[in-house]
Design a protein around this motif. Structure first.
Motif, PDB file in Angstrom:
ATOM      1  N   PRO A  66       8.375   6.694  -4.149  1.00 37.47           N
ATOM      2  CA  PRO A  66       7.951   8.093  -4.038  1.00 37.47           C
ATOM      3  C   PRO A  66       6.431   8.218  -3.947  1.00 37.47           C
ATOM      4  N   LEU A  67       5.717   7.319  -4.617  1.00 37.41           N
ATOM      5  CA  LEU A  67       4.255   7.348  -4.539  1.00 37.41           C
ATOM      6  C   LEU A  67       3.795   7.018  -3.125  1.00 37.41           C
ATOM      7  N   ALA A  68       4.430   6.023  -2.528  1.00 32.79           N
ATOM      8  CA  ALA A  68       4.045   5.636  -1.165  1.00 32.79           C
ATOM      9  C   ALA A  68       4.310   6.792  -0.202  1.00 32.79           C
ATOM     10  N   ASP A 104      21.316  -2.200  -8.628  1.00 30.61           N
ATOM     11  CA  ASP A 104      20.732  -0.912  -8.251  1.00 30.61           C
ATOM     12  C   ASP A 104      19.274  -0.982  -7.819  1.00 30.61           C
ATOM     13  N   ASP A 105      18.587  -2.034  -8.196  1.00 28.34           N
ATOM     14  CA  ASP A 105      17.144  -2.043  -7.997  1.00 28.34           C
ATOM     15  C   ASP A 105      16.664  -3.221  -7.166  1.00 28.34           C
ATOM     16  N   LEU A 106      15.729  -2.902  -6.273  1.00 28.12           N
ATOM     17  CA  LEU A 106      15.025  -3.923  -5.524  1.00 28.12           C
ATOM     18  C   LEU A 106      13.616  -4.005  -6.086  1.00 28.12           C
ATOM     19  N   SER A 107      13.094  -5.221  -6.116  1.00 25.14           N
ATOM     20  CA  SER A 107      11.686  -5.388  -6.408  1.00 25.14           C
ATOM     21  C   SER A 107      11.016  -5.669  -5.071  1.00 25.14           C
ATOM     22  N   HIS A 108       9.927  -4.975  -4.781  1.00 19.93           N
ATOM     23  CA  HIS A 108       9.302  -5.194  -3.471  1.00 19.93           C
ATOM     24  C   HIS A 108       7.825  -4.862  -3.493  1.00 19.93           C
ATOM     25  N   THR A 109       7.088  -5.495  -2.596  1.00 20.04           N
ATOM     26  CA  THR A 109       5.681  -5.158  -2.452  1.00 20.04           C
ATOM     27  C   THR A 109       5.570  -3.830  -1.729  1.00 20.04           C
ATOM     28  N   ASN A 110       4.645  -3.043  -2.176  1.00 18.58           N
ATOM     29  CA  ASN A 110       4.533  -1.670  -1.705  1.00 18.58           C
ATOM     30  C   ASN A 110       3.396  -1.573  -0.691  1.00 18.58           C
ATOM     31  N   LEU A 111       3.648  -2.080   0.501  1.00 13.15           N
ATOM     32  CA  LEU A 111       2.601  -2.146   1.519  1.00 13.15           C
ATOM     33  C   LEU A 111       2.727  -0.995   2.506  1.00 13.15           C
ATOM     34  N   ILE A 112       1.593  -0.395   2.824  1.00 18.18           N
ATOM     35  CA  ILE A 112       1.547   0.558   3.936  1.00 18.18           C
ATOM     36  C   ILE A 112       0.825  -0.154   5.080  1.00 18.18           C
ATOM     37  N   THR A 113       1.452  -0.172   6.238  1.00 18.46           N
ATOM     38  CA  THR A 113       0.880  -0.885   7.381  1.00 18.46           C
ATOM     39  C   THR A 113       0.532   0.104   8.478  1.00 18.46           C
ATOM     40  N   LEU A 114      -0.668  -0.012   8.987  1.00 17.40           N
ATOM     41  CA  LEU A 114      -1.070   0.778  10.161  1.00 17.40           C
ATOM     42  C   LEU A 114      -0.914  -0.101  11.393  1.00 17.40           C
ATOM     43  N   LEU A 115      -0.064   0.334  12.320  1.00 19.72           N
ATOM     44  CA  LEU A 115       0.094  -0.371  13.592  1.00 19.72           C
ATOM     45  C   LEU A 115      -0.670   0.389  14.663  1.00 19.72           C
ATOM     46  N   SER A 137      -2.520  -1.832   3.317  1.00 16.96           N
ATOM     47  CA  SER A 137      -3.002  -1.619   1.966  1.00 16.96           C
ATOM     48  C   SER A 137      -1.829  -1.431   1.025  1.00 16.96           C
ATOM     49  N   SER A 138      -2.103  -1.662  -0.228  1.00 14.76           N
ATOM     50  CA  SER A 138      -1.062  -1.609  -1.252  1.00 14.76           C
ATOM     51  C   SER A 138      -1.055  -0.237  -1.896  1.00 14.76           C
ATOM     52  N   GLY A 139      -0.020   0.500  -1.643  1.00 10.59           N
ATOM     53  CA  GLY A 139       0.169   1.763  -2.344  1.00 10.59           C
ATOM     54  C   GLY A 139      -0.655   2.909  -1.817  1.00 10.59           C
ATOM     55  N   ARG A 140      -1.967   2.737  -1.739  1.00 10.13           N
ATOM     56  CA  ARG A 140      -2.816   3.850  -1.389  1.00 10.13           C
ATOM     57  C   ARG A 140      -3.804   3.416  -0.311  1.00 10.13           C
ATOM     58  N   MET A 141      -3.958   4.257   0.705  1.00 16.86           N
ATOM     59  CA  MET A 141      -4.944   3.991   1.759  1.00 16.86           C
ATOM     60  C   MET A 141      -6.272   4.569   1.321  1.00 16.86           C
ATOM     61  N   ASP A 142      -7.312   3.757   1.316  1.00 10.50           N
ATOM     62  CA  ASP A 142      -8.611   4.312   0.951  1.00 10.50           C
ATOM     63  C   ASP A 142      -9.219   5.058   2.144  1.00 10.50           C
ATOM     64  N   ASP A 143     -10.351   5.718   1.882  1.00  7.79           N
ATOM     65  CA  ASP A 143     -10.944   6.561   2.921  1.00  7.79           C
ATOM     66  C   ASP A 143     -11.367   5.749   4.142  1.00  7.79           C
ATOM     67  N   ALA A 144     -11.811   4.513   3.892  1.00  3.09           N
ATOM     68  CA  ALA A 144     -12.227   3.669   5.018  1.00  3.09           C
ATOM     69  C   ALA A 144     -11.035   3.395   5.933  1.00  3.09           C
ATOM     70  N   ALA A 145      -9.870   3.199   5.313  1.00  5.17           N
ATOM     71  CA  ALA A 145      -8.669   2.929   6.114  1.00  5.17           C
ATOM     72  C   ALA A 145      -8.312   4.140   6.954  1.00  5.17           C
ATOM     73  N   ILE A 146      -8.444   5.293   6.346  1.00  7.74           N
ATOM     74  CA  ILE A 146      -8.105   6.513   7.091  1.00  7.74           C
ATOM     75  C   ILE A 146      -9.119   6.743   8.215  1.00  7.74           C
ATOM     76  N   ALA A 147     -10.380   6.399   7.949  1.00 13.84           N
ATOM     77  CA  ALA A 147     -11.392   6.476   9.009  1.00 13.84           C
ATOM     78  C   ALA A 147     -11.005   5.528  10.148  1.00 13.84           C
ATOM     79  N   GLY A 148     -10.514   4.329   9.760  1.00  9.55           N
ATOM     80  CA  GLY A 148     -10.058   3.366  10.765  1.00  9.55           C
ATOM     81  C   GLY A 148      -8.903   3.911  11.569  1.00  9.55           C
TER      82      GLY A 148
END
Lengths: 199, 276
Positions: free
Chosen positions: A87-89, A161-172, A182-193
């Motif tokens: 939900p955070l992602a 009921d549960d999966l354990s997984h890395t919480n990666l957001i990928t920009l293609l 990035s993991s979980g949260r995109m920083d401002d530099a990423a959004i600028a990118g």
């Protein structure tokens, strides 16, 4: 020196050897925009869209990843029963959606056995994910594993009921190359990118 | 009748691939039977994974067949000749990094006779999996590999034996060295050779290694720094913090990407023998 500490020394030495044996950077390492610019030119550049695989979206339609060619995409692998970080992602992606009107969002289920297209549609409705910008995908176990392995997403079933997984957001980028992770949260530099890629 | 059933099982077991280039090739039943007959049969049993959820410290492993030796460079060359899309100069970059088969003299030459007898290395996960599929097989899972690899020459469950662990650590120091041949390392009680000390080996679900913090001090895989990265990560703890060889194998898998090709990493194939 005790026996235990000697054993640990051996282990440290072995770990060094193990690392020396695999100097290739794992796919999970986040890349800076500068590194990505270099990677595009070198012989090691690849497109996630070259993966095979057949997916179904929340409307039940068959989709291939390559159908996003030409547009930047933010992609996360989640499962709808996840109550911890997914939900955070999704919240983070919704935040980015308000900052950039062009980027598309793809959520791919790590739990295709439970996340059928109906479940994905319910999830999208519950969270107010506009189908014009948001696509939720489910596929075969093999296609899920291929995509996860390519993106560097690690996951396993921990309990029924549960999966354990890395919480990666990928920009293609438009060609399906990994521009940023990035993991979980995109920083401002990423959004600028992201803006830079979208232009 | 029995052989037909066996062949059907093997075909079913080899089916879970979907990318066009990795799809198993249909083969005559007798050929599949011959292939499996050369493999080691690993009976069903239990093993204790390095990381386990509470209450799941023992994992059941179904019976399966496992190659007795790592796939050799010569065997991989034959595959590349049959399936040119896996040549190093033709492979899709999404399936293998730039080091894929880079140690070969050319895209269709795996080197000297001696070099061709050594385990195939600098092979990506996608390529290893495609090779196995082309033989009607698949990669072993982490659970299967670890279960088979906990056997010594005499015991099926030597993983808890301190002397066996020290021996594995000594073998691991030589991994990736040019002197390695398939004859190095021992043949275990199942008849599987060189699982330790020749090359590290690919597994089907190598990316099921979620924790990259292998903290030995607490035996708990997750620290506060990593907790936000993972769902349910706190549920996992190491079952035996003193199993150093297992930690080492775990660390190697944690460092891999699906496109990774290194000189210390090879593979062998497995096949299911029962329907799950």
């Amino acid at each position: 020196m005790t026996r235990v500490s000697r054993t640990r020394l051996v282990l440290v030495a072995l770990a060094g050897l193990a690392v020396a044996g695999c100097t290739t950077r794992p796919a999970s390492v986040a890349r800076t925009p500068e590194q990505t610019a270099g990677a595009k030119a070198d012989a090691d550049a690849f497109s996630v869209y070259d993966l095979g695989g057949s997916w179904r979206d929340q409307s039940g339609a068959t989709r291939s990843l390559a159908s996003w060619q030409g547009k930047p995409v933010l992609l996360a692998m989640i499962y709808t029963h996840c109550t911890a970080t997914c939900p955070l992602a999704v919240s983070e992606l919704k935040r980015i959606a308000t900052l950039d009107p062009d980027v598309r969002f793809v959520l791919v289920s790590l739990d295709p056995a439970r996340d059928d297209t109906n479940r994905l549609a319910d999830y999208a409705a519950e969270r107010g994910l506009d189908p014009k910008r948001w696509t939720l995908l489910t596929g075969s176990d093999a296609d899920v594993r291929d995509l996860a392995a390519t993106l560097g997403v690690r996951y396993r079933q921990v309990t029924p009921d549960d999966l354990s997984h890395t919480n990666l957001i990928t920009l293609l980028d438009q060609e399906g190359r990994i521009a940023r992770q990035s993991s979980g949260r995109m920083d401002d530099a990423a959004i600028a990118g992201l803006h830079a890629i979208a232009r | 009748m029995r052989s037909l059933r066996l062949a059907t099982l093997i075909l079913l077991a080899a089916a879970p691939r979907a990318t066009a280039s990795a799809r198993p090739v249909a083969r005559p039943d007798h050929a599949i039977r011959r292939t499996v007959s050369r493999m080691a049969m690993i009976p069903a049993g239990h093993y204790r994974p390095l990381y386990a959820a509470p209450g799941a410290e023992r994992v059941a492993v179904a019976a399966f067949a496992l190659d007795r030796d790592p796939v050799t460079a010569g065997e991989f060359l034959a595959f590349v000749e049959r399936r040119p899309e896996w040549r190093r100069d033709r492979v899709r970059r999404v399936y293998a990094d730039a080091r894929y088969l880079a140690d070969w003299p050319s895209a269709t030459d795996a080197g000297s006779l001696e070099a061709r007898r050594r385990p195939a290395t600098q092979v990506s996960w996608f390529a290893a999996r495609a090779y196995c599929a082309s033989r009607g097989k698949r990669l072993p899972t982490v659970d299967e590999w670890e279960y088979a690899a906990s056997a010594s020459e005499r015991s099926t469950h030597a993983g808890d034996d301190g002397a066996f662990r020290m021996r594995l650590l000594a073998l691991y120091t030589a991994i990736g060295k040019a002197v390695n041949t398939p004859s190095r390392g021992f043949e275990n009680v199942y008849g599987v050779r060189a699982l330790h000390g020749v090359v590290w080996e690919w597994t089907l679900d190598f990316n099921s290694v979620v924790l990259d913090d292998d903290s030995r001090a607490t035996g708990s895989g997750a620290d506060a720094r990593d907790r936000h990265l993972y769902c349910a990560s706190a549920a996992l703890g190491a079952t035996d913090p003193s199993d150093y060889p297992a930690f080492l194998r775990h660390a190697v898998r944690a460092g891999l990407g699906a496109r990774t090709s290194t000189s210390a990493l090879g593979f062998r194939c497995a096949a299911s023998t029962v329907i799950s």
